[in-house]
Design a protein around this motif. Structure first.
Motif, PDB file in Angstrom:
ATOM      1  N   VAL A   1       0.874  -1.171   0.000  1.00 59.34           N
ATOM      2  CA  VAL A   1       0.000   0.000   0.000  1.00 59.34           C
ATOM      3  C   VAL A   1       0.910   1.218   0.000  1.00 59.34           C
ATOM      4  O   VAL A   1       1.723   1.389   0.908  1.00 59.34           O
ATOM      5  CB  VAL A   1      -0.895   0.059   1.257  1.00 59.34           C
ATOM      6  CG1 VAL A   1      -1.751   1.314   1.232  1.00 59.34           C
ATOM      7  CG2 VAL A   1      -1.748  -1.178   1.376  1.00 59.34           C
ATOM      8  N   ASP A   2       0.789   2.038  -1.015  1.00 53.32           N
ATOM      9  CA  ASP A   2       1.522   3.297  -1.073  1.00 53.32           C
ATOM     10  C   ASP A   2       0.619   4.413  -0.557  1.00 53.32           C
ATOM     11  O   ASP A   2      -0.610   4.322  -0.676  1.00 53.32           O
ATOM     12  CB  ASP A   2       1.934   3.628  -2.504  1.00 53.32           C
ATOM     13  CG  ASP A   2       2.850   2.586  -3.097  1.00 53.32           C
ATOM     14  OD1 ASP A   2       2.471   2.010  -4.121  1.00 53.32           O
ATOM     15  OD2 ASP A   2       3.926   2.355  -2.520  1.00 53.32           O
ATOM     16  N   LEU A   3       1.222   5.454  -0.030  1.00 54.62           N
ATOM     17  CA  LEU A   3       0.467   6.602   0.457  1.00 54.62           C
ATOM     18  C   LEU A   3      -0.450   7.141  -0.637  1.00 54.62           C
ATOM     19  O   LEU A   3      -1.629   7.411  -0.395  1.00 54.62           O
ATOM     20  CB  LEU A   3       1.434   7.680   0.950  1.00 54.62           C
ATOM     21  CG  LEU A   3       0.813   8.929   1.557  1.00 54.62           C
ATOM     22  CD1 LEU A   3       0.057   8.594   2.831  1.00 54.62           C
ATOM     23  CD2 LEU A   3       1.888   9.970   1.837  1.00 54.62           C
ATOM     24  N   ASP A   4       0.061   7.270  -1.854  1.00 57.02           N
ATOM     25  CA  ASP A   4      -0.751   7.788  -2.959  1.00 57.02           C
ATOM     26  C   ASP A   4      -1.951   6.890  -3.238  1.00 57.02           C
ATOM     27  O   ASP A   4      -3.065   7.376  -3.412  1.00 57.02           O
ATOM     28  CB  ASP A   4       0.088   7.951  -4.232  1.00 57.02           C
ATOM     29  CG  ASP A   4       1.077   9.101  -4.135  1.00 57.02           C
ATOM     30  OD1 ASP A   4       0.906   9.973  -3.255  1.00 57.02           O
ATOM     31  OD2 ASP A   4       2.025   9.127  -4.946  1.00 57.02           O
ATOM     32  N   LEU A   5      -1.717   5.591  -3.296  1.00 60.67           N
ATOM     33  CA  LEU A   5      -2.810   4.646  -3.542  1.00 60.67           C
ATOM     34  C   LEU A   5      -3.862   4.752  -2.435  1.00 60.67           C
ATOM     35  O   LEU A   5      -5.070   4.790  -2.704  1.00 60.67           O
ATOM     36  CB  LEU A   5      -2.289   3.211  -3.617  1.00 60.67           C
ATOM     37  CG  LEU A   5      -3.358   2.116  -3.715  1.00 60.67           C
ATOM     38  CD1 LEU A   5      -4.102   2.200  -5.039  1.00 60.67           C
ATOM     39  CD2 LEU A   5      -2.738   0.746  -3.528  1.00 60.67           C
ATOM     40  N   ALA A   6      -3.410   4.813  -1.196  1.00 63.66           N
ATOM     41  CA  ALA A   6      -4.324   4.884  -0.059  1.00 63.66           C
ATOM     42  C   ALA A   6      -5.238   6.100  -0.155  1.00 63.66           C
ATOM     43  O   ALA A   6      -6.433   6.009   0.134  1.00 63.66           O
ATOM     44  CB  ALA A   6      -3.545   4.902   1.254  1.00 63.66           C
ATOM     45  N   PHE A   7      -4.695   7.222  -0.575  1.00 63.03           N
ATOM     46  CA  PHE A   7      -5.499   8.449  -0.612  1.00 63.03           C
ATOM     47  C   PHE A   7      -6.219   8.661  -1.939  1.00 63.03           C
ATOM     48  O   PHE A   7      -7.177   9.422  -1.998  1.00 63.03           O
ATOM     49  CB  PHE A   7      -4.652   9.661  -0.212  1.00 63.03           C
ATOM     50  CG  PHE A   7      -4.520   9.747   1.280  1.00 63.03           C
ATOM     51  CD1 PHE A   7      -5.410  10.496   2.029  1.00 63.03           C
ATOM     52  CD2 PHE A   7      -3.548   9.019   1.947  1.00 63.03           C
ATOM     53  CE1 PHE A   7      -5.330  10.529   3.411  1.00 63.03           C
ATOM     54  CE2 PHE A   7      -3.455   9.049   3.329  1.00 63.03           C
ATOM     55  CZ  PHE A   7      -4.343   9.806   4.064  1.00 63.03           C
ATOM     56  N   GLN A   8      -5.820   7.951  -2.987  1.00 62.81           N
ATOM     57  CA  GLN A   8      -6.548   8.043  -4.251  1.00 62.81           C
ATOM     58  C   GLN A   8      -7.691   7.037  -4.317  1.00 62.81           C
ATOM     59  O   GLN A   8      -8.774   7.348  -4.786  1.00 62.81           O
ATOM     60  CB  GLN A   8      -5.603   7.818  -5.433  1.00 62.81           C
ATOM     61  CG  GLN A   8      -4.650   8.970  -5.661  1.00 62.81           C
ATOM     62  CD  GLN A   8      -3.597   8.651  -6.707  1.00 62.81           C
ATOM     63  OE1 GLN A   8      -3.619   7.611  -7.354  1.00 62.81           O
ATOM     64  NE2 GLN A   8      -2.648   9.551  -6.871  1.00 62.81           N
ATOM     65  N   LYS A   9      -7.451   5.813  -3.846  1.00 64.92           N
ATOM     66  CA  LYS A   9      -8.436   4.733  -3.985  1.00 64.92           C
ATOM     67  C   LYS A   9      -9.053   4.285  -2.664  1.00 64.92           C
ATOM     68  O   LYS A   9     -10.105   3.664  -2.661  1.00 64.92           O
ATOM     69  CB  LYS A   9      -7.793   3.510  -4.650  1.00 64.92           C
ATOM     70  CG  LYS A   9      -7.202   3.779  -6.010  1.00 64.92           C
ATOM     71  CD  LYS A   9      -8.273   3.824  -7.049  1.00 64.92           C
ATOM     72  CE  LYS A   9      -7.620   3.999  -8.428  1.00 64.92           C
ATOM     73  NZ  LYS A   9      -8.584   3.991  -9.490  1.00 64.92           N
ATOM     74  N   GLY A  10      -8.376   4.585  -1.559  1.00 70.32           N
ATOM     75  CA  GLY A  10      -8.871   4.128  -0.264  1.00 70.32           C
ATOM     76  C   GLY A  10     -10.099   4.895   0.199  1.00 70.32           C
ATOM     77  O   GLY A  10     -10.367   6.008  -0.252  1.00 70.32           O
ATOM     78  N   MET A  11     -10.835   4.273   1.093  1.00 78.60           N
ATOM     79  CA  MET A  11     -12.050   4.867   1.642  1.00 78.60           C
ATOM     80  C   MET A  11     -11.752   5.534   2.982  1.00 78.60           C
ATOM     81  O   MET A  11     -10.851   5.129   3.697  1.00 78.60           O
ATOM     82  CB  MET A  11     -13.108   3.774   1.833  1.00 78.60           C
ATOM     83  CG  MET A  11     -13.483   3.061   0.557  1.00 78.60           C
ATOM     84  SD  MET A  11     -14.523   1.607   0.853  1.00 78.60           S
ATOM     85  CE  MET A  11     -16.099   2.393   1.121  1.00 78.60           C
ATOM     86  N   GLU A  12     -12.529   6.548   3.286  1.00 71.30           N
ATOM     87  CA  GLU A  12     -12.441   7.183   4.594  1.00 71.30           C
ATOM     88  C   GLU A  12     -13.250   6.358   5.599  1.00 71.30           C
ATOM     89  O   GLU A  12     -14.044   5.491   5.226  1.00 71.30           O
ATOM     90  CB  GLU A  12     -12.966   8.612   4.535  1.00 71.30           C
ATOM     91  CG  GLU A  12     -12.076   9.523   3.716  1.00 71.30           C
ATOM     92  CD  GLU A  12     -12.517  10.971   3.750  1.00 71.30           C
ATOM     93  OE1 GLU A  12     -13.512  11.303   4.445  1.00 71.30           O
ATOM     94  OE2 GLU A  12     -11.864  11.776   3.085  1.00 71.30           O
ATOM     95  N   PHE A  13     -13.068   6.646   6.870  1.00 71.55           N
ATOM     96  CA  PHE A  13     -13.728   5.903   7.940  1.00 71.55           C
ATOM     97  C   PHE A  13     -15.242   5.866   7.759  1.00 71.55           C
ATOM     98  O   PHE A  13     -15.854   4.793   7.823  1.00 71.55           O
ATOM     99  CB  PHE A  13     -13.344   6.519   9.300  1.00 71.55           C
ATOM    100  CG  PHE A  13     -13.946   5.814  10.472  1.00 71.55           C
ATOM    101  CD1 PHE A  13     -13.518   4.547  10.834  1.00 71.55           C
ATOM    102  CD2 PHE A  13     -14.945   6.416  11.225  1.00 71.55           C
ATOM    103  CE1 PHE A  13     -14.074   3.882  11.921  1.00 71.55           C
ATOM    104  CE2 PHE A  13     -15.501   5.764  12.307  1.00 71.55           C
ATOM    105  CZ  PHE A  13     -15.065   4.497  12.657  1.00 71.55           C
TER     106      PHE A  13
END
Length: 135
Positions: free
Chosen positions: A111-123
């Protein structure tokens, strides 16, 4: 498990309880048993979550393939949605489904920081309370 990982797990469990979900850390996660257990299980009668928690002070997190396989197996049996809860230092939590993770040449996951914030969901998104538009 490192103290940092335990602290992040406790933080997430508190957030889940504060959001009206029953939640607990699975004490046997992390290899203490041969059973496929995630770090956290949670639910509210409408949604059920199985979460593998990972944290890092860097911009990249590596996850052993066995952890992801165990998370998915537990979620399938339990009827939960599997997530990787990624907590980067001084950043908000991000939650990714296993299929979003990058597979390394060694067949582990990243998991890269960019991937987490581009594709990841918030709480709030994993709780079904909010929906973000992803580009």
């Amino acid at each position: 498990m490192s103290k940092t990982g335990s602290r992040e797990e406790r933080e997430l469990v508190k957030m889940l309880w504060d959001a009206d979900c029953a939640a607990m850390r699975a004490p046997a996660s992390g290899g203490a048993t041969k059973k496929p257990l995630p770090d956290i299980i949670a639910g509210n009668g409408k949604i059920y979550l199985a979460i593998e928690v990972k944290s890092s002070s860097k911009d990249r997190i590596y996850i052993n393939s066995e952890k992801i396989e165990a998370l998915c197996e537990f979620a399938r049996i339990f009827g939960a949605q599997p997530y990787i809860g990624a907590k980067f230092t001084r950043k908000k939590w991000r939650f990714l489904t296993p299929e979003l993770l990058h597979i390394t040449p060694q067949n582990n996951y990243r998991v890269d920081l960019d991937l987490a914030f581009q594709k990841g969901m918030e709480f709030d998104e994993i709780l079904g309370k909010d929906k973000q538009v992803k580009f």
